[in-house]
Design a protein around this motif. Sequence first.
Motif, PDB file in Angstrom:
ATOM      1  N   ARG A 158      -1.092   2.203  -7.774  1.00 24.76           N
ATOM      2  CA  ARG A 158      -0.346   1.881  -6.567  1.00 24.76           C
ATOM      3  C   ARG A 158      -0.899   2.636  -5.352  1.00 24.76           C
ATOM      4  N   ALA A 159      -1.267   3.904  -5.541  1.00 25.35           N
ATOM      5  CA  ALA A 159      -1.814   4.671  -4.423  1.00 25.35           C
ATOM      6  C   ALA A 159      -3.152   4.108  -3.974  1.00 25.35           C
ATOM      7  N   THR A 160      -3.957   3.645  -4.930  1.00 19.08           N
ATOM      8  CA  THR A 160      -5.246   3.043  -4.579  1.00 19.08           C
ATOM      9  C   THR A 160      -5.043   1.771  -3.773  1.00 19.08           C
ATOM     10  N   GLN A 161      -4.111   0.938  -4.202  1.00 17.97           N
ATOM     11  CA  GLN A 161      -3.834  -0.316  -3.492  1.00 17.97           C
ATOM     12  C   GLN A 161      -3.367  -0.057  -2.064  1.00 17.97           C
ATOM     13  N   LEU A 162      -2.612   1.004  -1.884  1.00 20.89           N
ATOM     14  CA  LEU A 162      -2.057   1.304  -0.560  1.00 20.89           C
ATOM     15  C   LEU A 162      -2.946   2.262   0.249  1.00 20.89           C
ATOM     16  N   ASP A 163      -4.110   2.607  -0.319  1.00 21.18           N
ATOM     17  CA  ASP A 163      -5.073   3.496   0.354  1.00 21.18           C
ATOM     18  C   ASP A 163      -4.437   4.853   0.680  1.00 21.18           C
ATOM     19  N   LEU A 164      -3.720   5.404  -0.304  1.00 20.48           N
ATOM     20  CA  LEU A 164      -3.082   6.719  -0.163  1.00 20.48           C
ATOM     21  C   LEU A 164      -3.909   7.769  -0.908  1.00 20.48           C
TER      22      LEU A 164
END
Length: 582
Positions: A158-164
């Motif tokens: 999820r963090a990768t998808q949201l560029d976090l």
Amino acid sequence: MNTVRYGSKEYTYGLTDFARIQKDNYYYVDKTQYIPLIERAAPYFFLIRPRRFGKSLLIDVLTWYYDINRKDRFEEVFAGCRIVDNPTAEQGKYLILSFNFSDVNPMPDKVFESFEQHCGFRFMEFADSYGRFFEPGFREELMRQPSADAKFSYLVSRATQLDLPIYLFIDEYDNFANAILAREGHDRYHALTHSEGFFRYFFNKIKAAATGDRAIKRMFITGVSPVTMDDVTSGFNIGANMSADSRFNGLVGFSEEDLKTMLNYYDAQGMLSDGVEDIIKVMKPWYDNYCFSKRSLNEPMYNSDMVLYFLNNYLPHQEAPDQMIDNNIRTDYNKLRHLIRIDKTFGVNASIIQDVVANGSIRAEINSSFPAEAIVLPENFKSLLYYFGLLSIQEVSMGRTILGIPNLTVREQLYTYLIEAYREAHIFNLDYHELEDLVWKMAYQGEWEPVFRYFASELERQSRVREFIEGEAHVKGFLLAYLGMVGGYIIQPEYEAGKGYADFYMMPDLLHQPDIAYSYIVEVKYARRDATDADIETLRREATGQLQRYAADPLVAQTKGDTRLGLITLVFKGWELVVCEM
């Protein structure tokens, strides 16, 4: 935690909460100048240092620096630190995911459940702290994942998808794995760290999350050896082992300049009854002399825990503690003992410890990576002693690294290990209380000969020890290990004096026993069982001449105080003491 409040700065021993240190005005030894160096050195940073050396506090400093939730508190929390005037561009840019594996129960029937529980709580804390950056329902979906590795994969996805960007911290990564290796042996440890072991599988997930354009952008991992990392990753290929990099020799622990600055502060507050240099002179032989890079031989470090233990006792009483060694240090070294005492028949590795005790140093090449099953190899074993802080880089001679015992605190631990190795291998055992009584008479009444006669009689009586007496170093190893465990003297092997080296100097511990009456320099010579009387006489004369030179050295005059100095010659013919004179 013990806390003593003094002057304008409070002083604490055992506190690793950086924000509290700053908020409540405790004294902080600033390490923030290393933050830009860490950033430039490696995104995935691996640091090995001995126990109780300040690693956990360093991690807490870094989490406060990089946490996006704490960005606006930077100037408040870091007030007075070097970094506050020149923060890096990455300050306050990350979501922080942190683990401390010392919280994991290492009992075999509890370790998996405890690991899952620890990780679960940390994932929950992450979701509570950063849920607003994710889509609705993130926390609930994260906690529904069935295992720690599944939670980790979901979070990273999820963090990768949201560029976090995530900064991952793992403190004491090898703590519970080392405990399992020590208590349960290689089979249990192997099941944890190899093949389908859950710990190996978790690290596989970490490797994947740090590959390519995934969310784990930075990582900082600490431990006490590279062994577990080698096993769970088949070599440390998820980052850079910066442990021996000279830029980071002083990253944790205290330099002498750090110590002087601290002592000068308390001196300016009127809190020291002794001069700064006098206090350093007391502390240095007990706590100093750790070196972690061949290029940093002129920058030895003090163990910070040991220093703070001393000050925690000195400041309220205005005198050095009766016990110079923190019991917490002893406890931690006892944990390590189970990992290093791996040859109960007194094989090669126990002999390595004996040689180090007798000579004070040993040649070695520090291996940066080796699996647990290869600890038994001599060079790996020496490396393990180095990583645990039982040996430190002393010098580089003719291209070879020389490892030495850093200080008196460590020397006592090695004496303990060696005595236990003798006993467990049924090689040699002395009545400690009888020896202690004899050494007391030696120190206060000058009755020196009974100590060595008792020792020689036990060498003769305990026949199995004769198999291990192969020369002067082994005889010295027996003597030093036992004499080093009784009070009154600070035993200095290979004491440099008179442009030579005495076998050992029984330096009086004037700090704790100021009324001690006698000090001694001992020269030990060894002759084979077939040596002639002429051979023995040659050794005796040689020892006598050496002792006279040693006794004339100014270093001896400076350290013996008002004690009467005795010069003792011991010549062993095999296990038989044939010359015992002063």
